[in-house]
Design a protein around this motif. Sequence first.
Motif, mmCIF file in Angstrom:
data_model
loop_
_atom_site.group_PDB
_atom_site.id
_atom_site.type_symbol
_atom_site.label_atom_id
_atom_site.label_comp_id
_atom_site.label_asym_id
_atom_site.label_seq_id
_atom_site.Cartn_x
_atom_site.Cartn_y
_atom_site.Cartn_z
ATOM 1 N N ALA A 8 -26.600 -4.275 39.225
ATOM 2 C CA ALA A 8 -27.532 -4.348 38.092
ATOM 3 C C ALA A 8 -27.709 -5.752 37.519
ATOM 4 O O ALA A 8 -28.136 -5.917 36.378
ATOM 5 C CB ALA A 8 -27.138 -3.361 36.988
ATOM 6 N N GLY B 133 -32.112 -7.035 43.145
ATOM 7 C CA GLY B 133 -33.103 -6.261 43.897
ATOM 8 C C GLY B 133 -34.518 -6.515 43.384
ATOM 9 O O GLY B 133 -35.442 -6.735 44.168
ATOM 10 N N THR B 134 -34.647 -6.504 42.052
ATOM 11 C CA THR B 134 -35.944 -6.777 41.424
ATOM 12 C C THR B 134 -36.443 -8.154 41.846
ATOM 13 O O THR B 134 -37.600 -8.329 42.239
ATOM 14 C CB THR B 134 -35.784 -6.723 39.881
ATOM 15 N N GLU C 127 -32.345 2.801 32.623
ATOM 16 C CA GLU C 127 -32.951 3.450 33.802
ATOM 17 C C GLU C 127 -32.764 4.971 33.724
ATOM 18 O O GLU C 127 -33.684 5.739 34.012
ATOM 19 C CB GLU C 127 -32.316 2.933 35.098
HETATM 20 O O1 CDP Z 1 -30.379 -4.883 42.486
HETATM 21 P P1 CDP Z 1 -29.489 -4.901 41.271
HETATM 22 O O2 CDP Z 1 -28.555 -3.734 41.201
HETATM 23 O O3 CDP Z 1 -28.765 -6.198 41.101
HETATM 24 O O4 CDP Z 1 -30.420 -4.816 39.984
HETATM 25 P P2 CDP Z 1 -31.922 -4.289 39.813
HETATM 26 O O5 CDP Z 1 -32.038 -2.914 40.321
HETATM 27 O O6 CDP Z 1 -32.874 -5.324 40.322
HETATM 28 O O7 CDP Z 1 -32.056 -4.335 38.231
HETATM 29 C C1 CDP Z 1 -31.361 -3.418 37.414
HETATM 30 C C2 CDP Z 1 -32.240 -3.063 36.217
HETATM 31 O O8 CDP Z 1 -32.356 -4.189 35.353
HETATM 32 C C3 CDP Z 1 -33.666 -2.654 36.596
HETATM 33 O O9 CDP Z 1 -34.025 -1.558 35.808
HETATM 34 C C4 CDP Z 1 -34.502 -3.869 36.238
HETATM 35 O O10 CDP Z 1 -35.797 -3.547 35.842
HETATM 36 C C5 CDP Z 1 -33.720 -4.484 35.092
HETATM 37 N N1 CDP Z 1 -33.838 -5.940 35.026
HETATM 38 C C6 CDP Z 1 -33.899 -6.557 33.813
HETATM 39 O O11 CDP Z 1 -33.876 -5.876 32.786
HETATM 40 N N2 CDP Z 1 -33.969 -7.935 33.720
HETATM 41 C C7 CDP Z 1 -33.969 -8.685 34.821
HETATM 42 N N3 CDP Z 1 -34.030 -10.009 34.748
HETATM 43 C C8 CDP Z 1 -33.891 -8.057 36.074
HETATM 44 C C9 CDP Z 1 -33.809 -6.659 36.144
#
Ligand code: CDP
Length: 215
Positions: free
Chosen positions: A10, A14-15, A143
């Motif tokens: 999180a 991924g984003t 989420e």
């Molecule tokens: O892939 P990873 O588990 O690292 O994280 P992700 O799935 O890209 O992001 C986790 C959550 O944080 C998602 O709901 C994104 O929309 C959110 N997010 C955020 O609030 N601020 C960011 N700079 C990046 C992601």
Amino acid sequence: MIVAIDGPAASGKGTLARRIAAHYGLRHLDSGVLYRAVALRMIAQGQDLADAEAAARAARDIDPADLEDPALRSRRTGEGASIVSAVPAVRAALLDFQRRFAAEPPGAVIDGRDIGTVICPDAEVKLFVIASAEERARRRALELTNRGEPVDEAAILADIKARDDRDMNRLTAPLKPADDAVLVDTTTLDAETAFLAAVAVIEARLTAGRTAASG
Ligand code: CDP
Ligand code: CDP
């Protein structure tokens, strides 16, 4: 071009990976899905996730259809993935698939835990994405709320900390930044600002690469 993006759960990797892939026209692989698929296959067959031999067999048996299962995203599968991913034979079985993905034109953005250190040590760009555990738990809670699911923030925070601990302290391919990775702390950055920061890093790397090649 290969862009390796590593970081804890999180953190926003991924984003970021999806946006960078779309921006540069590269293919994207979320390598976490591979480890999740191993755990899911074992759960479906009623196997003990701590059984290293069964985990290695499941990893060798993974096929592309396994990577589409909606149950891959569940919390239990994520926990299971972090258990089976510590088994060296599981990592070895998934290595080729990732290297082949990276080698195919026009290039790739791959996100995970060991992409810059083990899978693609020669990647042109390596990003290490972090955010505080509290902020990451808040994002995961949001989420769940958005999906209408119940939220226990303390349990989510405990999960995230346990997963960080397992991923950073395992002996094989632990989560850590490559020596040449650039740190992106998204604790106070929204997805758009994090993307712009990453593009600035990539553009600087590309310019440096061109200068080195012509000089
Ligand atoms: O892939 P990873 O588990 O690292 O994280 P992700 O799935 O890209 O992001 C986790 C959550 O944080 C998602 O709901 C994104 O929309 C959110 N997010 C955020 O609030 N601020 C960011 N700079 C990046 C992601
Ligand atoms: O999206 P999130 O960050 O929660 O998890 P994920 O990227 O889907 O990864 C799930 C688990 O797979 C991680 O906790 C790691 O233990 C493992 N993993 C790994 O060991 N190496 C990778 N390259 C990707 C994931």
